[in-house]
Design a protein around this motif. Structure first.
Motif, PDB file in Angstrom:
ATOM      1  N   MET A   1       0.856  -1.169   0.000  1.00 53.37           N
ATOM      2  CA  MET A   1       0.000   0.000   0.000  1.00 53.37           C
ATOM      3  C   MET A   1       0.904   1.234   0.000  1.00 53.37           C
ATOM      4  N   THR A   2       0.578   2.182  -0.834  1.00 47.35           N
ATOM      5  CA  THR A   2       1.368   3.414  -0.880  1.00 47.35           C
ATOM      6  C   THR A   2       0.983   4.323   0.285  1.00 47.35           C
ATOM      7  N   LYS A   3       1.831   5.312   0.540  1.00 49.24           N
ATOM      8  CA  LYS A   3       1.544   6.243   1.639  1.00 49.24           C
ATOM      9  C   LYS A   3       0.239   6.992   1.416  1.00 49.24           C
ATOM     10  N   PRO A   4      -0.017   7.515   0.210  1.00 48.68           N
ATOM     11  CA  PRO A   4      -1.298   8.205   0.009  1.00 48.68           C
ATOM     12  C   PRO A   4      -2.507   7.279   0.218  1.00 48.68           C
ATOM     13  N   GLU A   5      -2.382   6.017  -0.207  1.00 44.62           N
ATOM     14  CA  GLU A   5      -3.476   5.068   0.007  1.00 44.62           C
ATOM     15  C   GLU A   5      -3.684   4.808   1.499  1.00 44.62           C
ATOM     16  N   MET A   7      -2.895   6.823   3.943  1.00 44.27           N
ATOM     17  CA  MET A   7      -3.448   8.029   4.551  1.00 44.27           C
ATOM     18  C   MET A   7      -4.952   8.097   4.332  1.00 44.27           C
ATOM     19  N   GLU A   8      -5.397   7.748   3.137  1.00 45.47           N
ATOM     20  CA  GLU A   8      -6.826   7.769   2.845  1.00 45.47           C
ATOM     21  C   GLU A   8      -7.559   6.682   3.641  1.00 45.47           C
ATOM     22  N   THR A   9      -6.960   5.488   3.724  1.00 45.49           N
ATOM     23  CA  THR A   9      -7.588   4.379   4.440  1.00 45.49           C
ATOM     24  C   THR A   9      -7.762   4.689   5.912  1.00 45.49           C
ATOM     25  N   PHE A  10      -6.748   5.294   6.531  1.00 45.00           N
ATOM     26  CA  PHE A  10      -6.776   5.555   7.964  1.00 45.00           C
ATOM     27  C   PHE A  10      -7.251   6.969   8.307  1.00 45.00           C
ATOM     28  N   GLY A  11      -7.649   7.741   7.296  1.00 44.28           N
ATOM     29  CA  GLY A  11      -8.203   9.064   7.532  1.00 44.28           C
ATOM     30  C   GLY A  11      -7.197  10.077   8.034  1.00 44.28           C
ATOM     31  N   LEU A  12      -5.953   9.963   7.576  1.00 43.44           N
ATOM     32  CA  LEU A  12      -4.916  10.906   8.004  1.00 43.44           C
ATOM     33  C   LEU A  12      -4.863  12.087   7.048  1.00 43.44           C
ATOM     34  N   LYS A  13      -4.763  13.295   7.583  1.00 45.50           N
ATOM     35  CA  LYS A  13      -4.725  14.491   6.748  1.00 45.50           C
ATOM     36  C   LYS A  13      -3.295  14.958   6.483  1.00 45.50           C
ATOM     37  N   THR A  16       2.781  13.315   8.265  1.00 48.90           N
ATOM     38  CA  THR A  16       3.664  13.175   9.420  1.00 48.90           C
ATOM     39  C   THR A  16       3.409  11.863  10.157  1.00 48.90           C
ATOM     40  N   GLN A  17       2.143  11.555  10.405  1.00 51.47           N
ATOM     41  CA  GLN A  17       1.822  10.341  11.151  1.00 51.47           C
ATOM     42  C   GLN A  17       2.227   9.085  10.391  1.00 51.47           C
ATOM     43  N   ILE A  18       1.973   9.039   9.108  1.00 50.15           N
ATOM     44  CA  ILE A  18       2.332   7.847   8.318  1.00 50.15           C
ATOM     45  C   ILE A  18       3.847   7.699   8.260  1.00 50.15           C
ATOM     46  N   ASN A  19       4.573   8.822   8.186  1.00 47.02           N
ATOM     47  CA  ASN A  19       6.037   8.768   8.199  1.00 47.02           C
ATOM     48  C   ASN A  19       6.550   8.237   9.536  1.00 47.02           C
ATOM     49  N   THR A  20       5.907   8.654  10.628  1.00 47.35           N
ATOM     50  CA  THR A  20       6.282   8.165  11.956  1.00 47.35           C
ATOM     51  C   THR A  20       6.043   6.666  12.051  1.00 47.35           C
ATOM     52  N   TRP A  21       4.880   6.209  11.575  1.00 48.29           N
ATOM     53  CA  TRP A  21       4.579   4.772  11.586  1.00 48.29           C
ATOM     54  C   TRP A  21       5.611   3.984  10.787  1.00 48.29           C
ATOM     55  N   CYS A  22       5.988   4.502   9.624  1.00 52.72           N
ATOM     56  CA  CYS A  22       6.979   3.810   8.784  1.00 52.72           C
ATOM     57  C   CYS A  22       8.324   3.714   9.500  1.00 52.72           C
ATOM     58  N   ARG A  23       8.741   4.815  10.126  1.00 53.41           N
ATOM     59  CA  ARG A  23      10.014   4.821  10.852  1.00 53.41           C
ATOM     60  C   ARG A  23       9.982   3.817  12.004  1.00 53.41           C
TER      61      ARG A  23
END
Length: 86
Positions: A1-5, A7-13, A16-23
């Motif tokens: 799953m890509t980061k934009p996907e 973000m859309e799935t988890f309702g992130l605007k 930053t949060q997705i980058n933190t999760w990846c790290r």
């Protein structure tokens, strides 16, 4: 799953949060994404080699509590004496 996907799935605007999760995932694996326990960690119970050591530690603890209470009472008495002399 890509980061934009994601973000859309988890309702992130924000990304930053997705980058933190990846790290976190890269550094600690899937367990790093689990929720952390709330509050202050509990103090570990001291390990005693014998019942005698455990009881001695309890006696020291109670003696300390008694000493603290004696000092509090002495301070309260001193405050009361000073209040009466005024």
């Amino acid at each position: 799953m890509t980061k934009p996907e994601a973000m859309e799935t988890f309702g992130l605007k924000s990304s930053t949060q997705i980058n933190t999760w990846c790290r976190l995932y890269r550094e600690g694996g899937p367990d790093a994404l689990l929720p952390k326990p709330k509050g202050r960690p509990k103090k570990p119970e001291p390990a005693f080699s014998s019942r005698e050591e455990e009881l001695e530690a309890r006696v020291r603890e109670l003696e300390l509590e008694l000493e603290i209470q004696k000092r509090i009472n002495a301070l309260a008495d001193e405050i009361e004496r000073r209040r009466r002399t005024r």
